[in-house]
Structures are given as structure tokens and as C-alpha cells.
Scaffold this motif. Structure first.
Motif, PDB file in Angstrom:
ATOM      1  N   PRO A  50       0.960  -1.238  -0.023  1.00  0.00           N
ATOM      2  CA  PRO A  50      -0.109  -0.066   0.060  1.00  0.00           C
ATOM      3  C   PRO A  50       0.857   1.392  -0.108  1.00  0.00           C
ATOM      4  N   VAL A  51       0.614   2.335  -1.033  1.00  0.00           N
ATOM      5  CA  VAL A  51       1.320   3.518  -1.237  1.00  0.00           C
ATOM      6  C   VAL A  51       0.429   4.267  -1.105  1.00  0.00           C
ATOM      7  N   ALA A  52       0.336   5.651  -0.472  1.00  0.00           N
ATOM      8  CA  ALA A  52      -0.478   6.596  -0.582  1.00  0.00           C
ATOM      9  C   ALA A  52       0.314   7.774  -1.484  1.00  0.00           C
ATOM     10  N   ASP A  87      -0.299  -1.160  -4.594  1.00  0.00           N
ATOM     11  CA  ASP A  87      -1.612  -0.805  -4.082  1.00  0.00           C
ATOM     12  C   ASP A  87      -1.688   0.694  -3.993  1.00  0.00           C
ATOM     13  N   LEU A  88      -1.689   1.453  -5.222  1.00  0.00           N
ATOM     14  CA  LEU A  88      -1.698   2.945  -4.903  1.00  0.00           C
ATOM     15  C   LEU A  88      -3.336   3.449  -4.531  1.00  0.00           C
ATOM     16  N   ARG A  89      -3.214   4.304  -3.431  1.00  0.00           N
ATOM     17  CA  ARG A  89      -4.370   4.891  -2.945  1.00  0.00           C
ATOM     18  C   ARG A  89      -3.876   6.350  -2.998  1.00  0.00           C
ATOM     19  N   TYR A  91      -5.293  10.310  -2.307  1.00  0.00           N
ATOM     20  CA  TYR A  91      -5.678  11.069  -1.385  1.00  0.00           C
ATOM     21  C   TYR A  91      -5.775  12.609  -1.945  1.00  0.00           C
ATOM     22  N   ALA A 107      -4.462   7.794   5.539  1.00  0.00           N
ATOM     23  CA  ALA A 107      -3.794   6.944   4.579  1.00  0.00           C
ATOM     24  C   ALA A 107      -3.053   5.727   5.719  1.00  0.00           C
ATOM     25  N   ASP A 110      -5.250   3.378   6.879  1.00  0.00           N
ATOM     26  CA  ASP A 110      -5.615   2.386   5.654  1.00  0.00           C
ATOM     27  C   ASP A 110      -4.533   1.206   5.512  1.00  0.00           C
ATOM     28  N   ALA A 112      -1.210   2.452   4.585  1.00  0.00           N
ATOM     29  CA  ALA A 112       0.072   2.912   3.728  1.00  0.00           C
ATOM     30  C   ALA A 112       1.281   2.708   4.516  1.00  0.00           C
ATOM     31  N   LYS A 113       2.087   2.235   3.711  1.00  0.00           N
ATOM     32  CA  LYS A 113       3.498   2.009   4.315  1.00  0.00           C
ATOM     33  C   LYS A 113       4.772   3.194   3.787  1.00  0.00           C
ATOM     34  N   ILE A 115       4.409   7.387   2.051  1.00  0.00           N
ATOM     35  CA  ILE A 115       3.451   8.664   1.609  1.00  0.00           C
ATOM     36  C   ILE A 115       4.272   9.474   0.427  1.00  0.00           C
TER      37      ILE A 115
END
Length: 394
Positions: A50-52, A87-89, A91, A107, A110, A112-113, A115
């Protein structure tokens, strides 16, 4: 922070405008936390990481355009990742520090590892503070080095990087007695400091310093001071911090007219002298030196972006590409500590949209820059951008 200039047809009017080169942070960088080399959540590289991505979506029309460009470039970079799943999220921050801090905290909640973003310095500072206790690193798109440190990195082009590249080249070319000409505003002072530090680092000589208030009268009054400083310091180079949007058009005319020849004295610019294109016709920039990102890498990125999205990218879009490129490279090592501070600052650096770059332990960055001049109103590359960090200028 990142300015887009349409014209230089009215340089005298532009002199009355403030220089907004950087968005200054609201608190000291030390507040971001003195995080150690092992700071950063552990990851499971066998699963999508997961990456924000924090972009100024929801703000002004220009902010929304920035947001679209950055996200487009980030997703383009993801298509280059071989065997790496992110997993790009995304915001939206609306370009506001408080909104960015809230988005960053969400993030992390959620999962995120790391930002990527946001764009503006104050927002990046707020994000760093918001996620410091969680040990999450922030690769901001700001170029404001006053917010760098702790868990916050700035990925934008910096005065320090440009000044060091140009002074290094000048020293090797024998133009090593340098007078610095700078505005007395914040951007001018930060530029002056970067040049002075580069002069000391490269063992050149600071032959004099001339500051001026950002007004027509201030610019005109500075010209005889520059001439005196050049003579008294036996200088052979003049380093200007100004840009096409402020005093460069006027200085470009007045300095040569005062007898400070562009052939006997090497003019050097801290800003891009090829943007906008009208700058190339200014008399004082002919034969002058400036730095620019690797033209080959930059042109390739712009071509790919245009093919993918049907339009040319804004310059800042490349930072979104760079963030994903760096994170993807590190995740590919399959190590649980791939996104810690020590991993992010590995010396080999990364390949991005505009060439090689690396993140430094102090939160700033190095970028591989080319040195260029202007001859007959055309850009000529004098020394290409290094392709590794063992190359010239590093």
C-alpha cells in the motif's frame, strides 16, 4: 512553489510581483522527528504494497491540473514495474496543510507504508508531523529544503543541487572567482546561501555579494554595485539568482550596457534560462551557463506521457513518476525493510523521469543535471547529465 510563466513581454511590470519560489513551513524541521536509519514500516513484498499518493485535488483549477498530472505520471511509472505490485491509494488535499495532514493520517490508518506527496511545503511539513509517530516516511513533491529532515524528503529540484553543479563546472572551467547577485527576498537569500555553500564546497572564491530590493529602482541601483564588486574582487564570473519572471530581463540589458561583458565575464544562472522560450533572446543570457535536467530522459518521459494521455505533462508531473520509480525499485529487493530511511537513501539512487536522482540523509536530494549555454538564442549542452553518481559534478 513551482511557477509556470506565460510571458516576459512586460519585465518591468513583473518586477513589482513578489517571488513565491517556495512555500515556507509553519514549524521547525526538527519537529518532524529525528527518525533513525531503520525508520519505516516493514513490508511484505510478496503482497501488493500500500502506497499513498497525496495530490492537491479538490483545490483550485490549477491545483486540480497538478493533481491530474502527478497521478497520471505515477500510474505510468507503475506500468514499468516488473514483478512489483503497488496498491496505490490517492488522497486529495485541496492544496491545504490541514487537509493534507488529515489525509495522511487516514492513509496510515488505511495501511499505507509510505506517502508520496504532497506538493506544497507547508502541507508536506504538516504531513510529516502527522505521521511521524507511526514511523512512515514522506517523499514530498516540494522543493523547500527548510522542511526536509526526519521522516520528510523533498524531491523537487533544489537551489543547493543546481548551485553545486554549476559551481563545480565553473571551478573546472577556470571561472572560480564569483560575485553573487541576489534579491533581498526569501528566495533570493536562500539562493545566495546555496551558491555561497557551493563555492566553499568546491573551493572556489566568493569575490563579492550584491543584494537588491525587488523593484525597478533596486535593480538599477544594484548595477554599479555589481560592476564595483566584479572589479574589486578581480572576479571572472557573476552568479544571478533571479528568473525570467522577475529581474532577469532588466539585469540582462543593464549589466552588459554598464560594461560587464558577457564574454569577459561568465554569467551563470540559478534558474532555468531556457524557460519560457522568450528568455533565449535576452542579451545578457547569451553565452551564459545554467543547469537543466537530463534532456534525453526528460524528452523520453514527455513523449511517453503524451502518447499515454494525449497532452504534454507539467514539469512537476515527473515527480509523481519518480516517487513510484524509487519505491518500486526498493520493493523489488523483496526486503522487509525496503522502505526505511536507510534504504531510501542508498547511494546508487534511482532513475526517474528527468534522469538519475538520489535522496540524502538530511532529507534533500541530488539530481543529475546537464550544464548548458545559450548561443545565437539556442540552447547548447556543454556537459551532459551524469548517468550515475560517480559521474561529473558529484
Amino acid at each position: 512553489m513551482f511557477a509556470i510563466f506565460d510571458t516576459i513581454r512586460k519585465p518591468l511590470r513583473l518586477l513589482a510581483m513578489p517571488v513565491v519560489a517556495m512555500a515556507l513551513a509553519a514549524c521547525d524541521p526538527a519537529a518532524l522527528g529525528g527518525l533513525g536509519g531503520n525508520s519505516g514500516p516493514r513490508i511484505d513484498a510478496a503482497q501488493p504494497v500500500p502506497v499513498a499518493l497525496l495530490v492537491p485535488r479538490g483545490g483550485s483549477a490549477s491545483d486540480n491540473l497538478l493533481a491530474k498530472n502527478i497521478e497520471n505520471a505515477a500510474r505510468m511509472a507503475m506500468r514499468d514495474l516488473d514483478g512489483v505490485e503497488i496498491d496505490l491509494r490517492v488522497y486529495g488535499t485541496a492544496g491545504q496543510a490541514s487537509t493534507a495532514a488529515t489525509a495522511a493520517a487516514q492513509a496510515v490508518n488505511d495501511g499505507a507504508k509510505i506517502i508520496l506527496g504532497p506538493v506544497y511545503g507547508a502541507a508536506a511539513n504538516a504531513v510529516g508531523v502527522a505521521v511521524a509517530d507511526a514511523g512512515v516516511n514522506v517523499l514530498s513533491f516540494s522543493n523547500n529544503t527548510t522542511i526536509a529532515g526526519g521522516n520528510v524528503f523533498v524531491m523537487g529540484p533544489t537551489f543547493d543541487n543546481t548551485a553545486n553543479r554549476l559551481v563545480n563546472y565553473a571551478k573546472r572551467a577556470g571561472k572560480d572567482r564569483i560575485v553573487v547577485l541576489h534579491a533581498d527576498d526569501v528566495a533570493g537569500q536562500l539562493g545566495r546561501n546555496a551558491i555561497q555553500q557551493a563555492i566553499a564546497r568546491n573551493r572556489a572564491t566568493l569575490a563579492g555579494t550584491v543584494g537588491y530590493p525587488l523593484s525597478q529602482e533596486g535593480v538599477r541601483a544594484a548595477v554599479p554595485q555589481v560592476k564595483a564588486a566584479m572589479a574589486n574582487g578581480n572576479a571572472n564570473a557573476l552568479f544571478l539568482t533571479t528568473s525570467s519572471a522577475t529581474a532577469l530581463p532588466l539585469f540582462s540589458t543593464l549589466l552588459p550596457e554598464a560594461g560587464i561583458s558577457t564574454t569577459a565575464n561568465q554569467y551563470i544562472g540559478l534558474t532555468r534560462w531556457d524557460i519560457p522560450a522568450q528568455t533565449l533572446s535576452l542579451p545578457g543570457v547569451q553565452n551564459g551557463w545554467f543547469a537543466l535536467p537530463d534532456p534525453g530522459a526528460t524528452n523520453a518521459f514527455r513523449s511517453r506521457y503524451n502518447a499515454a494521455y494525449g497532452e504534454q505533462p507539467l514539469d512537476i508531473a515527473g515527480l509523481g513518476f519518480d516517487g513510484i520509480a524509487a519505491v518500486g525499485t526498493l520493493i523489488k529487493t523483496r526486503k522487509g525493510n525496503a522502505l526505511t530511511t536507510s534504504a531510501l537513501t542508498q547511494g546508487a539512487g534511482f532513475k526517474g523521469a528527468s534522469g538519475i536522482f538520489r535522496l540524502l540523509p538530511d532529507g534533500t536530494n541530488d539530481r543529475g543535471l546537464a550544464v548548458a549555454t545559450i548561443r545565437n538564442q539556442q540552447v547548447v549542452i556543454l556537459e551532459g547529465a551524469p548517468q550515475s553518481f560517480s559521474g561529473a559534478g558529484f
